[in-house]
Design an enzyme around this catalytic site. Structure first.
Site, mmCIF file in Angstrom:
data_model
loop_
_atom_site.group_PDB
_atom_site.id
_atom_site.type_symbol
_atom_site.label_atom_id
_atom_site.label_comp_id
_atom_site.label_asym_id
_atom_site.label_seq_id
_atom_site.Cartn_x
_atom_site.Cartn_y
_atom_site.Cartn_z
ATOM 1 C CG ASP A 67 -0.269 -0.418 2.513
ATOM 2 O OD1 ASP A 67 0.972 -0.373 2.587
ATOM 3 O OD2 ASP A 67 -0.985 -0.778 3.463
ATOM 4 C CG HIS A 138 -5.731 -2.248 8.846
ATOM 5 N ND1 HIS A 138 -5.833 -0.922 9.215
ATOM 6 C CD2 HIS A 138 -4.407 -2.545 8.998
ATOM 7 C CE1 HIS A 138 -4.648 -0.466 9.565
ATOM 8 N NE2 HIS A 138 -3.763 -1.424 9.449
ATOM 9 C CD GLU A 143 -8.494 1.000 7.839
ATOM 10 O OE1 GLU A 143 -8.440 0.020 8.616
ATOM 11 O OE2 GLU A 143 -7.865 2.049 8.055
HETATM 12 P P1 PGA Z 1 2.281 -1.530 12.671
HETATM 13 O O1 PGA Z 1 1.068 -1.414 11.647
HETATM 14 O O2 PGA Z 1 3.189 -2.561 12.118
HETATM 15 O O3 PGA Z 1 2.902 -0.158 12.675
HETATM 16 O O4 PGA Z 1 1.695 -1.908 13.980
HETATM 17 C C1 PGA Z 1 0.501 -2.579 11.143
HETATM 18 C C2 PGA Z 1 -0.647 -2.229 10.226
HETATM 19 O O5 PGA Z 1 -1.295 -1.197 10.434
HETATM 20 O O6 PGA Z 1 -0.910 -3.012 9.296
#
Ligand code: PGA
Length: 257
Positions: A67, A138, A143
């Site tokens: 993404d 997510h 989401e």
């Molecule tokens: P993080 O985010 O690794 O910073 O916890 C994971 C995500 O939002 O997919």
């Protein structure tokens, strides 16, 4: 699903890095799906160490990132282009032409998303997709309520995700972009192996819902229950709410060669 619970994030990152390195050893032109965020950082450090200390070769690897934010210049330190360059790509011998990250500044975003899917197909599909998980369940930026049939497209971030990511934007949620391009859940499910990492108590609810809850668009990561080769590698804190944790640990300890 294979659930691997390790003592801490360092051990989990090492184990995950080894899976990835083994894949590239056996298939030097592997196609890797990569993720950003805090979770994969220690894994990326392991890959960098493999390259620096043992001349591990990434020159034939192709990558596709999950993404990118829409509208953030690539040079912005919090763009996922900048993140990947800073935390992995500039330290290893990957060929720039083999790196793919969604372009959040594309003139025609819709056409770009279609082309991104085509580029994944043209590369022969993703061999291993690395995933983190949001506290809302997510994967990528899919989401809650994302369709299990979704493909690369634009999404609007939830307020929870904006709050979670504000730590990278001077703790100011107003600075976090609201829109992104993300691979879809169907895109992710097509990877030949899905490898999800999660660390810390803040992920315990999302992990329990992903592994032991019902399939639900409200927990996008639960779609991984449909994946024939999904590995969930987590630390003790992220495993805290799994009712079957004993079984996963017993199964891992008794895993046949
Ligand atoms: P993080 O985010 O690794 O910073 O916890 C994971 C995500 O939002 O997919």
């Amino acid at each position: 699903m294979e659930i691997i619970i390790l003592p801490d994030a360092a051990a989990a990152s090492k184990a995950a890095a080894q899976i990835l390195l083994d894949l590239v050893t056996h298939k030097p032109d592997a196609v890797l799906g990569l993720a950003t965020g805090g979770t994969p950082l220690a894994l990326y450090s392991e890959l960098i160490a493999a390259h620096k200390d043992h001349a591990f070769d990434f020159s034939r690897v192709t990558t596709f990132n999950l993404d990118e934010y829409i509208g953030l210049p690539e040079e912005h330190p919090q763009s996922y282009h900048a993140f990947m360059h800073e935390n992995l790509f500039r330290h290893i011998n990957i060929q720039p032409a083999r790196i793919h990250i969604p372009d959040g500044n594309a003139a025609d975003i819709k056409a770009h998303c279609i082309a991104y899917e085509q580029a994944i197909r043209d590369a022969g599909g993703v061999d291993l997709q690395l995933l983190g998980i949001g506290s809302d369940g997510h994967i990528g930026f899919n989401e809650p309520t994302s369709s299990f049939g979704s493909r690369t497209r634009t999404k609007t971030l939830t307020r929870q995700t904006i709050k979670d990511n504000a730590r990278f934007f001077e703790d100011d949620p107003a600075l976090v972009p609201k829109h992104c391009i993300t691979m879809g859940i169907a895109t992710i499910l097509e990877a030949r192996c899905a490898l999800l990492l999660a660390f810390g108590k803040g992920k315990a609810d999302a992990i329990a819902a992903t592994v032991e809850g019902p399939l639900s668009a409200m927990i996008p990561a639960s779609a991984l229950q449909l994946h024939p080769n999904a590995k969930i590698i987590i630390d003790q804190d992220a495993a805290a709410k799994l009712t079957f944790a004993d079984y996963y640990q017993w199964a891992y300890a008794n895993k046949p060669e």
